[in-house]
Scaffold this motif. Structure first.
Motif, PDB file in Angstrom:
ATOM      1  N   ASN A  38       0.836  -1.201   0.000  1.00  0.00           N
ATOM      2  CA  ASN A  38       0.000   0.000   0.000  1.00  0.00           C
ATOM      3  C   ASN A  38       0.868   1.246   0.000  1.00  0.00           C
ATOM      4  OD1 ASN A  38      -2.230  -1.613   0.041  1.00  0.00           O
ATOM      5  ND2 ASN A  38      -2.983  -0.959   2.044  1.00  0.00           N
ATOM      6  N   GLY A  39       2.014   1.159   0.678  1.00  0.00           N
ATOM      7  CA  GLY A  39       2.930   2.301   0.731  1.00  0.00           C
ATOM      8  C   GLY A  39       3.439   2.687  -0.647  1.00  0.00           C
ATOM      9  N   ALA A  40       3.806   1.670  -1.440  1.00  0.00           N
ATOM     10  CA  ALA A  40       4.305   1.934  -2.796  1.00  0.00           C
ATOM     11  C   ALA A  40       3.192   2.527  -3.667  1.00  0.00           C
ATOM     12  CB  ALA A  40       4.833   0.648  -3.425  1.00  0.00           C
ATOM     13  N   LEU A  41       1.978   1.985  -3.544  1.00  0.00           N
ATOM     14  CA  LEU A  41       0.848   2.495  -4.343  1.00  0.00           C
ATOM     15  C   LEU A  41       0.492   3.919  -3.911  1.00  0.00           C
ATOM     16  CD1 LEU A  41      -1.429  -0.689  -4.423  1.00  0.00           C
ATOM     17  CD2 LEU A  41       0.070   0.159  -6.231  1.00  0.00           C
ATOM     18  N   ALA A  42       0.549   4.167  -2.613  1.00  0.00           N
ATOM     19  CA  ALA A  42       0.243   5.503  -2.097  1.00  0.00           C
ATOM     20  C   ALA A  42       1.246   6.529  -2.629  1.00  0.00           C
ATOM     21  CB  ALA A  42       0.267   5.492  -0.565  1.00  0.00           C
ATOM     22  N   LEU A  47      -0.154  10.253  -2.136  1.00  0.00           N
ATOM     23  CA  LEU A  47      -0.970  10.372  -0.923  1.00  0.00           C
ATOM     24  C   LEU A  47      -0.308   9.625   0.224  1.00  0.00           C
ATOM     25  CD1 LEU A  47      -4.406   9.470  -2.580  1.00  0.00           C
ATOM     26  CD2 LEU A  47      -3.674  11.762  -1.888  1.00  0.00           C
ATOM     27  N   SER A  48      -0.730   9.931   1.454  1.00  0.00           N
ATOM     28  CA  SER A  48      -0.265   9.139   2.587  1.00  0.00           C
ATOM     29  C   SER A  48      -0.869   7.743   2.462  1.00  0.00           C
ATOM     30  CB  SER A  48      -0.706   9.781   3.907  1.00  0.00           C
ATOM     31  OG  SER A  48      -2.108   9.624   4.077  1.00  0.00           O
ATOM     32  N   THR A  49      -0.214   6.766   3.079  1.00  0.00           N
ATOM     33  CA  THR A  49      -0.690   5.381   2.978  1.00  0.00           C
ATOM     34  C   THR A  49      -2.112   5.246   3.515  1.00  0.00           C
ATOM     35  OG1 THR A  49       1.587   4.634   3.223  1.00  0.00           O
ATOM     36  CG2 THR A  49      -0.126   2.986   3.544  1.00  0.00           C
ATOM     37  N   ALA A  50      -2.385   5.860   4.665  1.00  0.00           N
ATOM     38  CA  ALA A  50      -3.721   5.758   5.279  1.00  0.00           C
ATOM     39  C   ALA A  50      -4.777   6.402   4.378  1.00  0.00           C
ATOM     40  CB  ALA A  50      -3.721   6.411   6.649  1.00  0.00           C
ATOM     41  N   GLU A  60     -12.520   2.092  -6.141  1.00  0.00           N
ATOM     42  CA  GLU A  60     -12.601   0.728  -6.681  1.00  0.00           C
ATOM     43  C   GLU A  60     -13.636  -0.158  -5.990  1.00  0.00           C
ATOM     44  OE1 GLU A  60     -11.168   0.129  -9.382  1.00  0.00           O
ATOM     45  OE2 GLU A  60      -9.689   1.724  -9.436  1.00  0.00           O
ATOM     46  N   GLY A  61     -14.124   0.266  -4.849  1.00  0.00           N
ATOM     47  CA  GLY A  61     -15.108  -0.533  -4.129  1.00  0.00           C
ATOM     48  C   GLY A  61     -14.498  -1.658  -3.309  1.00  0.00           C
ATOM     49  N   MET A  62     -13.175  -1.665  -3.183  1.00  0.00           N
ATOM     50  CA  MET A  62     -12.483  -2.682  -2.372  1.00  0.00           C
ATOM     51  C   MET A  62     -11.120  -2.123  -1.963  1.00  0.00           C
ATOM     52  SD  MET A  62     -11.393  -5.396  -5.366  1.00  0.00           S
ATOM     53  CE  MET A  62     -12.900  -5.199  -6.303  1.00  0.00           C
ATOM     54  N   SER A  63     -10.507  -2.772  -0.985  1.00  0.00           N
ATOM     55  CA  SER A  63      -9.188  -2.332  -0.520  1.00  0.00           C
ATOM     56  C   SER A  63      -8.140  -2.597  -1.595  1.00  0.00           C
ATOM     57  CB  SER A  63      -8.811  -3.084   0.754  1.00  0.00           C
ATOM     58  OG  SER A  63      -8.541  -4.443   0.436  1.00  0.00           O
ATOM     59  N   PRO A  64      -6.999  -1.887  -1.529  1.00  0.00           N
ATOM     60  CA  PRO A  64      -5.923  -2.163  -2.488  1.00  0.00           C
ATOM     61  C   PRO A  64      -5.491  -3.633  -2.444  1.00  0.00           C
ATOM     62  CG  PRO A  64      -5.468  -0.134  -1.297  1.00  0.00           C
ATOM     63  CD  PRO A  64      -6.676  -0.744  -0.659  1.00  0.00           C
TER      64      PRO A  64
END
Length: 141
Positions: A38-42, A47-50, A60-64
């Motif tokens: 998630n950190g890399a995608l953020a 954006l911040s990871t959170a 997307e309607g779901m978590s990464p």
């Protein structure tokens, strides 16, 4: 509700802008065989990871994590249907930690094991001159 209107509503709530969404999707596709955090995608989204997790879920309607898992399973489907690769090779190529994790995730999302899925693909391609739609497979059983 048209697709455009639907996205406008999502975006107004703080979803990912289309260009950022595309960058994130491209990164996932390009790095599928690696650990995707998630950190890399953020970072890619700026954006911040959170915050990224919440915004991604709105878009997307779901978590990464769930999105990446589903992407891996869809890619597994494609490779099972179109290659002679062993399941161990496919699991490695699409970024599952091991073959067992691949089988568990595949069965949970698709409803059958990868081995059964490949058998259905082979049977179907014999009967339908290869006009097999991967996206239709789960409904055909």
């Amino acid at each position: 509700m048209s697709a455009g209107h639907h996205f406008a509503v999502q975006y107004a709530r703080g979803g990912l802008p289309p260009c950022v969404r595309r960058r994130v999707h491209d990164y996932i596709a390009a790095h599928l065989d690696q650990k995707i955090t998630n950190g890399a995608l953020a970072q890619i989204a700026g954006l911040s990871t959170a915050h990224f997790g919440a915004v991604f879920k709105q878009t997307e309607g779901m978590s990464p994590h769930c999105y990446v898992l589903q992407y891996r399973v869809r890619r597994t489907q494609q490779l099972l249907a179109s290659t002679e690769m062993s399941l161990a090779e496919i699991a490695d190529a699409v970024g599952f930690s091991n073959q067992s994790h691949c089988i568990q995730s595949f069965r949970k999302i698709i409803g059958v094991t990868p081995g059964d899925y490949r058998c259905y693909c082979l049977q179907d391609s014999v009967h339908s001159d290869g006009a097999f739609e991967v996206s239709q497979a789960p409904q055909q059983f």
